[in-house]
Design a protein around this motif. Structure first.
Motif, short mmCIF file in Angstrom:
data_model
loop_
_atom_site.label_atom_id
_atom_site.label_comp_id
_atom_site.label_asym_id
_atom_site.label_seq_id
_atom_site.Cartn_x
_atom_site.Cartn_y
_atom_site.Cartn_z
N ARG A 21 8.49 -7.05 36.53
CA ARG A 21 8.45 -6.39 35.36
C ARG A 21 8.95 -4.81 35.42
NH1 ARG A 21 6.51 -6.52 30.25
NH2 ARG A 21 5.98 -4.69 29.23
N ARG A 22 9.98 -4.57 34.69
CA ARG A 22 10.86 -3.31 35.13
C ARG A 22 11.21 -2.77 33.71
NH1 ARG A 22 9.51 -3.47 39.79
NH2 ARG A 22 10.84 -4.28 41.24
N TYR A 23 11.23 -1.52 33.76
CA TYR A 23 11.61 -0.61 32.94
C TYR A 23 13.19 -0.59 32.84
CZ TYR A 23 12.13 3.53 29.70
OH TYR A 23 12.57 4.33 28.65
N PHE A 24 13.62 -0.61 31.57
CA PHE A 24 15.22 -0.75 31.48
C PHE A 24 15.85 0.54 30.65
CE2 PHE A 24 14.30 -3.55 28.29
CZ PHE A 24 15.34 -3.48 27.20
N GLU A 25 16.91 0.84 30.77
CA GLU A 25 18.00 1.56 29.59
C GLU A 25 19.13 1.03 29.64
OE1 GLU A 25 17.62 5.44 31.35
OE2 GLU A 25 15.40 5.85 30.42
N ILE A 26 19.66 0.96 28.68
CA ILE A 26 20.93 0.43 28.27
C ILE A 26 21.81 1.65 27.82
CG2 ILE A 26 22.51 -0.99 26.90
CD1 ILE A 26 20.32 -2.89 26.74
N SER A 27 22.64 2.04 28.60
CA SER A 27 23.39 3.27 28.15
C SER A 27 24.64 3.09 27.49
CB SER A 27 23.69 4.30 29.38
OG SER A 27 24.41 3.54 30.35
N ARG A 28 25.23 4.13 26.94
CA ARG A 28 26.31 4.12 26.06
C ARG A 28 27.60 3.92 27.24
NH1 ARG A 28 28.11 7.62 21.13
NH2 ARG A 28 30.22 7.25 20.99
N ASP A 29 27.41 4.48 28.29
CA ASP A 29 28.64 4.28 29.45
C ASP A 29 28.68 2.90 29.92
OD1 ASP A 29 26.33 4.20 30.99
OD2 ASP A 29 26.99 5.74 32.41
N GLY A 30 27.93 1.78 29.35
CA GLY A 30 28.18 0.46 29.64
C GLY A 30 27.37 -0.07 30.90
N LYS A 31 26.18 0.71 31.01
CA LYS A 31 25.33 0.08 32.28
C LYS A 31 23.90 -0.10 31.69
CE LYS A 31 28.03 2.06 35.69
NZ LYS A 31 29.38 1.61 34.97
N ILE A 32 23.29 -1.13 32.52
CA ILE A 32 21.78 -1.52 32.33
C ILE A 32 21.36 -0.80 33.53
CG2 ILE A 32 20.04 -3.16 31.92
CD1 ILE A 32 21.92 -4.78 30.59
N THR A 33 20.23 0.04 33.54
CA THR A 33 19.69 0.36 34.87
C THR A 33 18.15 0.03 34.58
OG1 THR A 33 19.10 2.81 34.00
CG2 THR A 33 21.00 2.53 35.10
N TYR A 34 17.67 -0.22 35.75
CA TYR A 34 16.08 -0.44 35.73
C TYR A 34 15.30 0.06 36.84
CZ TYR A 34 18.25 -4.30 38.48
OH TYR A 34 19.04 -5.01 39.28
N LYS A 35 14.00 0.40 36.67
CA LYS A 35 13.09 0.87 37.54
C LYS A 35 11.86 0.29 37.26
CE LYS A 35 13.25 5.07 34.81
NZ LYS A 35 13.28 6.82 34.78
N GLU A 36 10.81 0.81 38.28
CA GLU A 36 9.59 0.20 38.27
C GLU A 36 8.72 0.63 36.86
OE1 GLU A 36 7.23 0.25 41.76
OE2 GLU A 36 8.97 -0.48 43.15
N VAL A 43 15.66 4.84 40.77
CA VAL A 43 16.40 3.56 40.13
C VAL A 43 16.48 2.20 41.03
CG1 VAL A 43 18.55 2.76 38.97
CG2 VAL A 43 17.79 5.14 38.47
N ASN A 44 16.06 1.27 40.58
CA ASN A 44 16.02 0.05 41.33
C ASN A 44 17.31 -0.67 41.33
OD1 ASN A 44 13.04 0.37 40.46
ND2 ASN A 44 12.97 -0.77 42.31
N GLY A 45 17.98 -0.67 40.36
CA GLY A 45 19.04 -1.12 40.24
C GLY A 45 20.15 -0.80 39.16
N VAL A 46 21.30 -1.20 39.03
CA VAL A 46 22.26 -0.80 37.85
C VAL A 46 23.22 -2.20 37.90
CG1 VAL A 46 24.20 0.71 36.87
CG2 VAL A 46 22.32 1.57 38.24
N PHE A 47 23.28 -2.60 36.51
CA PHE A 47 24.07 -3.85 36.16
C PHE A 47 25.07 -3.21 35.28
CE2 PHE A 47 25.30 -7.63 33.91
CZ PHE A 47 25.33 -8.48 35.17
N ASP A 48 26.29 -3.61 35.68
CA ASP A 48 27.48 -2.87 34.68
C ASP A 48 27.87 -3.81 33.60
OD1 ASP A 48 29.77 -2.13 33.85
OD2 ASP A 48 30.80 -1.75 35.79
N ILE A 49 27.85 -3.71 32.43
CA ILE A 49 28.19 -4.34 30.98
C ILE A 49 29.31 -3.83 30.66
CG2 ILE A 49 25.87 -5.32 30.77
CD1 ILE A 49 25.74 -3.47 28.54
#
Length: 127
Positions: A21-36, A43-49
């Motif tokens: 289970r992770r907390y995520f944020e979708i940002s205006r700069d085209g990234k999904i970041t997630y952390k515990e 930040v546990n990871g960043v996914f570029d969208i």
């Protein structure tokens, strides 16, 4: 970084195929970041969208499946990375999709034709 949408999802590990289970944020700069957690500073990871995306609705695994849970696969054509997440319910799924749609609007993201049902669903929800 302006956050478009945030919340919790379950994310499948890319190396060890367990669900976290992770907390995520979708940002205006085209990234999904997630952390515990929401308050975590690491930040546990960043996914570029911000590039070409393939999005498909998936199947929720039995270990975290609820009556209302929704699974989604996102693949970035530019990096080849895949993100498999499960949202707890239809409302969270709709909000997550709307967040992706808003990020797409800022970056002219292409979503593959086989995902047209998801794009239509997002458009119906937004308008």
């Amino acid at each position: 970084m302006e956050v478009i949408h945030s919340g919790f999802f379950h994310k499948e590990g890319s190396w060890v195929r367990t669900w976290k289970r992770r907390y995520f944020e979708i940002s205006r700069d085209g990234k999904i970041t997630y952390k515990e957690s929401e308050s975590a500073t690491v930040v546990n990871g960043v996914f570029d969208i911000s590039g070409r995306l393939n999005i498909e609705r998936g199947t929720s695994p039995s270990s975290i499946k609820t009556e209302d849970s929704c699974s989604i696969w996102i693949q970035s054509d530019s990096t080849g990375r895949k993100l498999h997440v499960v949202l707890d319910n239809q409302d969270d799924y709709r909000k997550f999709c709307m967040g992706i749609a808003q990020a797409c609007k800022f970056h002219n993201i292409y979503v593959s034709q086989k995902c047209i049902f998801l794009v239509l669903y997002i458009c119906i929800c937004i308008f």
